[in-house]
Design a protein around this motif. Structure first.
Motif, short mmCIF file in Angstrom:
data_model
loop_
_atom_site.label_atom_id
_atom_site.label_comp_id
_atom_site.label_asym_id
_atom_site.label_seq_id
_atom_site.Cartn_x
_atom_site.Cartn_y
_atom_site.Cartn_z
N GLY A 1 -30.41 1.42 -9.80
CA GLY A 1 -29.87 1.31 -8.66
C GLY A 1 -30.33 2.25 -7.46
N LEU B 1 -25.26 -1.45 -9.44
CA LEU B 1 -26.01 -0.62 -10.67
C LEU B 1 -25.82 0.83 -10.34
CD1 LEU B 1 -29.38 -2.59 -10.10
CD2 LEU B 1 -27.83 -2.64 -12.21
N ILE C 1 -26.28 -5.44 -5.07
CA ILE C 1 -26.81 -5.05 -6.64
C ILE C 1 -26.95 -3.57 -6.89
CG2 ILE C 1 -28.61 -5.79 -8.01
CD1 ILE C 1 -28.76 -8.51 -6.63
#
Length: 127
Positions: free
Chosen positions: A67, A57, A53
């Motif tokens: 992120g 990001l 993830i």
């Protein structure tokens, strides 16, 4: 600044994505690391998902600050275990994982500084 931000984001995302193969396929080194830290398979897969993830990001300019914060938090956990239970060298890797973690730590910290005003909730309060 845009070019620096892109370079740092690609470096961090590249390192995070590269390690996912080992986490998700259950390589011997990855299993050893997560057993030694007491996190087991759940920790290995869970941290892999968080890193995936964070990497995505980082590659989207609008979500880069989130992120960077996610990557920084995750790598702080990794460095904690290097300093407490794993050591710098893991299974004869010559310290490669540790030095990659340091690179992610520094690059994501610089990204946080560059994008500090874009961090949700606290960003608007930072000068």
């Amino acid at each position: 600044m845009k070019i620096l931000s892109w370079i740092l984001s690609i470096v961090v995302a590249g390192i995070l994505l590269q390690t996912l193969y080992f986490k998700f396929t259950g390589s011997a080194e990855s299993i050893y690391i997560f057993e030694k830290t007491g996190m087991g398979d759940l920790g290995r897969i869970g941290s892999g998902i968080v890193e995936l993830i964070a990497a995505f990001l980082l590659l989207i300019p609008r979500t880069r600050a989130i992120g960077a914060v996610l990557a920084f938090g995750t790598i702080c956990g990794a460095l904690f275990f290097h300093f407490t239970s794993l050591g710098i060298e893991v299974m004869g890797d010559g310290g490669t994982l540790f030095y990659l973690a340091i690179a992610v730590f520094v690059c994501s910290l610089v990204l946080i500084i560059l994008h500090r005003k874009e961090i949700p909730i606290i960003g608007k309060r930072i000068r």
